[in-house]
Design an enzyme around this catalytic site. Structure first.
Site, PDB file in Angstrom:
ATOM      1  CE  LYS A  22      -1.789   1.654   4.186  1.00  0.00           C
ATOM      2  NZ  LYS A  22      -1.201   2.996   4.276  1.00  0.00           N
ATOM      3  CG  ASN A  23       2.334   2.709   3.574  1.00  0.00           C
ATOM      4  OD1 ASN A  23       1.058   3.025   3.265  1.00  0.00           O
ATOM      5  ND2 ASN A  23       2.721   2.571   4.877  1.00  0.00           N
ATOM      6  NE  ARG A 100      -1.696  12.515   8.128  1.00  0.00           N
ATOM      7  CZ  ARG A 100      -1.818  13.454   8.440  1.00  0.00           C
ATOM      8  NH1 ARG A 100      -2.827  14.141   8.780  1.00  0.00           N
ATOM      9  NH2 ARG A 100      -0.867  14.739   8.151  1.00  0.00           N
ATOM     10  CB  CYS A 124      -3.467  11.613  11.920  1.00  0.00           C
ATOM     11  SG  CYS A 124      -3.201   9.817  11.660  1.00  0.00           S
ATOM     12  NE  ARG A 129       0.919  10.536   9.748  1.00  0.00           N
ATOM     13  CZ  ARG A 129       0.435   9.400   9.062  1.00  0.00           C
ATOM     14  NH1 ARG A 129      -0.784   8.881   9.258  1.00  0.00           N
ATOM     15  NH2 ARG A 129       1.298   9.195   7.969  1.00  0.00           N
ATOM     16  CG  ASP A 330       3.740   1.909   9.371  1.00  0.00           C
ATOM     17  OD1 ASP A 330       3.180   2.648  10.217  1.00  0.00           O
ATOM     18  OD2 ASP A 330       3.868   1.830   8.178  1.00  0.00           O
ATOM     19  NE  ARG A 422      -6.509   4.279   6.154  1.00  0.00           N
ATOM     20  CZ  ARG A 422      -5.661   4.580   7.113  1.00  0.00           C
ATOM     21  NH1 ARG A 422      -5.961   4.479   8.428  1.00  0.00           N
ATOM     22  NH2 ARG A 422      -4.476   4.933   6.660  1.00  0.00           N
TER      23      ARG A 422
HETATM   24  N1  EPU Z   1       7.217  14.556  10.261  1.00  0.00           N
HETATM   25  C1  EPU Z   1       7.531  15.827  10.398  1.00  0.00           C
HETATM   26  N2  EPU Z   1       7.286  17.070   9.280  1.00  0.00           N
HETATM   27  C2  EPU Z   1       6.847  16.474   8.077  1.00  0.00           C
HETATM   28  C3  EPU Z   1       6.555  15.225   8.019  1.00  0.00           C
HETATM   29  C4  EPU Z   1       6.664  14.134   8.954  1.00  0.00           C
HETATM   30  O1  EPU Z   1       7.848  16.465  11.704  1.00  0.00           O
HETATM   31  O2  EPU Z   1       6.675  17.448   7.257  1.00  0.00           O
HETATM   32  C5  EPU Z   1       7.411  13.687  11.294  1.00  0.00           C
HETATM   33  C6  EPU Z   1       6.016  12.913  11.616  1.00  0.00           C
HETATM   34  O3  EPU Z   1       5.272  13.573  12.520  1.00  0.00           O
HETATM   35  C7  EPU Z   1       6.535  11.567  12.100  1.00  0.00           C
HETATM   36  C8  EPU Z   1       7.744  11.363  11.317  1.00  0.00           C
HETATM   37  O4  EPU Z   1       8.286  12.741  10.948  1.00  0.00           O
HETATM   38  O5  EPU Z   1       6.870  11.735  13.389  1.00  0.00           O
HETATM   39  C9  EPU Z   1       7.744  10.465  10.353  1.00  0.00           C
HETATM   40  O6  EPU Z   1       6.682  10.770   9.401  1.00  0.00           O
HETATM   41  P1  EPU Z   1       6.488  10.504   7.782  1.00  0.00           P
HETATM   42  O7  EPU Z   1       6.347  11.694   7.073  1.00  0.00           O
HETATM   43  O8  EPU Z   1       7.729   9.615   7.461  1.00  0.00           O
HETATM   44  O9  EPU Z   1       5.296   9.699   7.594  1.00  0.00           O
HETATM   45  P2  EPU Z   1       4.473   9.573   6.360  1.00  0.00           P
HETATM   46  O10 EPU Z   1       5.239   9.427   5.397  1.00  0.00           O
HETATM   47  O11 EPU Z   1       3.359  10.745   6.471  1.00  0.00           O
HETATM   48  C10 EPU Z   1       4.723   7.120   6.028  1.00  0.00           C
HETATM   49  C11 EPU Z   1       3.735   5.830   6.041  1.00  0.00           C
HETATM   50  C12 EPU Z   1       2.921   5.620   7.539  1.00  0.00           C
HETATM   51  C13 EPU Z   1       4.310   5.309   8.345  1.00  0.00           C
HETATM   52  C14 EPU Z   1       5.134   6.397   8.310  1.00  0.00           C
HETATM   53  C15 EPU Z   1       6.422   6.162   9.104  1.00  0.00           C
HETATM   54  C16 EPU Z   1       2.469   6.055   3.771  1.00  0.00           C
HETATM   55  C17 EPU Z   1       1.147   6.511   2.899  1.00  0.00           C
HETATM   56  N3  EPU Z   1       2.247   6.046   5.192  1.00  0.00           N
HETATM   57  O12 EPU Z   1       3.676   8.183   6.371  1.00  0.00           O
HETATM   58  O13 EPU Z   1       2.324   4.543   7.329  1.00  0.00           O
HETATM   59  O14 EPU Z   1       3.989   5.006   9.586  1.00  0.00           O
HETATM   60  O15 EPU Z   1       5.653   6.712   6.773  1.00  0.00           O
HETATM   61  O16 EPU Z   1       7.322   5.215   8.693  1.00  0.00           O
HETATM   62  O17 EPU Z   1       3.694   5.745   3.271  1.00  0.00           O
HETATM   63  C18 EPU Z   1       0.518   3.050   8.006  1.00  0.00           C
HETATM   64  O18 EPU Z   1       0.768   2.501   6.914  1.00  0.00           O
HETATM   65  O19 EPU Z   1      -0.165   2.459   9.049  1.00  0.00           O
HETATM   66  C19 EPU Z   1       1.183   4.339   8.211  1.00  0.00           C
HETATM   67  C20 EPU Z   1       0.718   5.074   9.079  1.00  0.00           C
END
Ligand code: EPU
Length: 449
Positions: A22-23, A100, A124, A129, A330, A422
């Site tokens: 998915k991701n 998101r 969230c 986030r 995750d 999801r």
């Molecule tokens: N963060 C910031 N600023 C930003 C972006 C992120 O401070 O602009 C922080 C976040 O709050 C968090 C950390 O950085 O503490 C990591 O967040 P990241 O941006 O890496 O998360 P994401 O890219 O939004 C993806 C996965 C998530 C997974 C995270 C971490 C997808 C669609 N989602 O989210 O997957 O937990 O990376 O590995 O790829 C899930 O599948 O259940 C899921 C939540």
């Protein structure tokens, strides 16, 4: 609204095949906005989040044709995408609020059209986030970004009245919790069409970023270093179409590994991205699971046999979530469920989403011994869990409750399994083939006696 009824206590045994990730799939789908040629994506899982992305793309001028049934051996469908209209560049709140990850259309649209408007994702259940790093990264490439009416509007400034181009730059993507996965995807995608060289420092190293880089490279992008903290991208004028197969889902695979350990079962996981799960496999081995890995020449599509701990029982361990290649956030909830039945005290620390503990209260209702202080939970192993009605609160917390239900005495009723849908394709059907006693019940129907 559907719920699961699980009668626990069965040792799971058999074979299952991991679906496409998915991701990984979500940013790959968004990358179809980078080209005016057709894009074919294979092994796309049939999940609620994918449906949300497939509903969003046509609003942005990309036609979508999703064939769910295919004749190859991979379980997922084929999606044909073709961006033919670039006149509307607004990802509206109605869709972004359901998912998101819609944010990953921002970079591709901005790079190709010079304009992107994406509704800002709201709160969230797994914690705050923010998207500040995405914004900072795109600003470094020369985008003007404003926040207005709940939308992020990003523009490439015009030059002498003509459409301009993003400019390559050195971009630092480290934040207080490490890098950002979707932020790296956004900046890397945007930089493929920028003028000159972009260097992303503190880039996310997740396998989903490597998959995206591989697809973009096949489209004609010039990218090196994906999978390391420094990615270099030399911009090109245009990208072409591609036919790409998504990597298998490491979190789905890791969840079934936990299922083998918590039920003291014996599961062989085909199409398993073992290479992307080393931290998880290491922790489960310390907790007593036995692994036999046949990588068949491709460690991202291995066959992995996971056997439970047998009469020795599950052993307590310590685990801390970290960016890849560390232990993934995750899988934190699923591992915690498994450790509730360990022979002693385990310590689980969450360093990515420090509030990602909604499952703690629900596991406690099933008799787990959990004590939380800040980002750490001490898990005092108990001899048994007892089935109870519980509430799924987010995707991975739901999977954690399913695992607990599989091992608990009596019946566990998990409400709100739409969260699970999801990210896990018809999980109950896979579990039934492994011997679980689990049923999906539509709340409107009377519960089975
Ligand atoms: N963060 C910031 N600023 C930003 C972006 C992120 O401070 O602009 C922080 C976040 O709050 C968090 C950390 O950085 O503490 C990591 O967040 P990241 O941006 O890496 O998360 P994401 O890219 O939004 C993806 C996965 C998530 C997974 C995270 C971490 C997808 C669609 N989602 O989210 O997957 O937990 O990376 O590995 O790829 C899930 O599948 O259940 C899921 C939540």
């Amino acid at each position: 609204m559907d719920r699961f009824d699980i009668r626990g206590g069965t040792r799971l045994a058999g074979r299952m095949t991991v679906h496409g990730s998915k991701n990984a799939a979500l940013p790959l789908l968004a990358a179809a906005l980078l080209t005016d040629e057709p894009v074919v994506l294979r092994d796309i899982p049939d999940l609620a989040d994918i449906k949300s992305m497939l509903a969003l793309l046509p609003k942005l001028g990309c036609t979508v044709d999703h064939q769910r049934v295919t004749d190859n051996e991979l379980p997922g469908g084929v999606v044909n995408l073709h961006t033919t209209d670039t006149s509307v560049s607004h990802a509206p709140y109605e869709i972004v609020r359901t998912m998101r990850a819609s944010i990953c259309v921002l970079g591709p649209m901005l790079a190709r059209r010079g304009l992107a408007r994406v509704s800002l994702p709201g709160g969230c259940s797994i914690g705050e986030r923010p998207v500040d790093l995405h914004i900072r990264g795109l600003q470094a490439l020369g985008a003007d970004i404003t926040l207005d009416g709940g939308d992020i509007t990003a523009r490439v400034p015009r030059v002498n009245g003509k459409p301009g181009r993003l400019r390559g730059a050195r971009v630092f993507l480290g934040g207080p919790f490490g890098s950002t996965v979707l932020g790296t995807a956004n900046v890397m995608s945007a930089a493929t069409l920028a003028e000159g060289r972009t260097i992303i420092e503190c880039a996310a190293c997740e396998p989903e970023i490597v998959d995206l880089a591989n697809m973009l490279t096949a489209m004609g992008a010039r990218i090196s270093g994906a999978g390391s903290p420094r990615i270099t991208i030399d911009g090109v004028e245009r990208l072409k179409g591609v036919d790409h197969t998504v990597i298998p889902d490491r979190i789905e695979a890791g969840t079934y590994m936990c299922a083998a350990l918590i039920t003291n079962g014996d599961i062989t996981i085909d199409n398993c991205p073992a290479d992307a799960l080393m931290a998880h496999i290491d922790r489960l081995q310390h907790a007593g699971a036995h692994f036999t890995i046949d990588d068949k020449g491709d460690p991202m599509r291995a066959s992995v046999r996971v056997q439970g701990a047998g009469s020795r029982g599950i052993q307590p361990i310590e685990v801390t979530t970290q960016p890849h290649p560390g232990f993934p956030t995750d899988l934190q909830a699923q591992l915690m469920a498994t450790l509730t039945l360990a022979d002693g005290n385990s310590v689980v620390t969450e360093r990515i989403f420090t509030e990602r503990f909604l499952h703690v209260a629900e596991l406690s209702r099933m008799g787990a011994g959990l004590f939380r202080q800040g980002p750490t939970v001490v898990v005092s192993g108990v001899r048994r869990l007892v089935g109870a009605p519980v509430m799924a609160s987010d995707l991975r917390a739901s999977a954690c409750l399913v695992l607990a239900g599989l091992a608990a005495e009596g019946t566990t009723q998990i409400n709100r399994v739409y969260h699970l849908d999801r990210g896990y394709q018809r999980m109950e059907e896979t579990l039934v083939t492994l011997g679980a006693v689990i049923e999906r019940v539509n709340e409107k129907e009377p519960a089975a006696s």
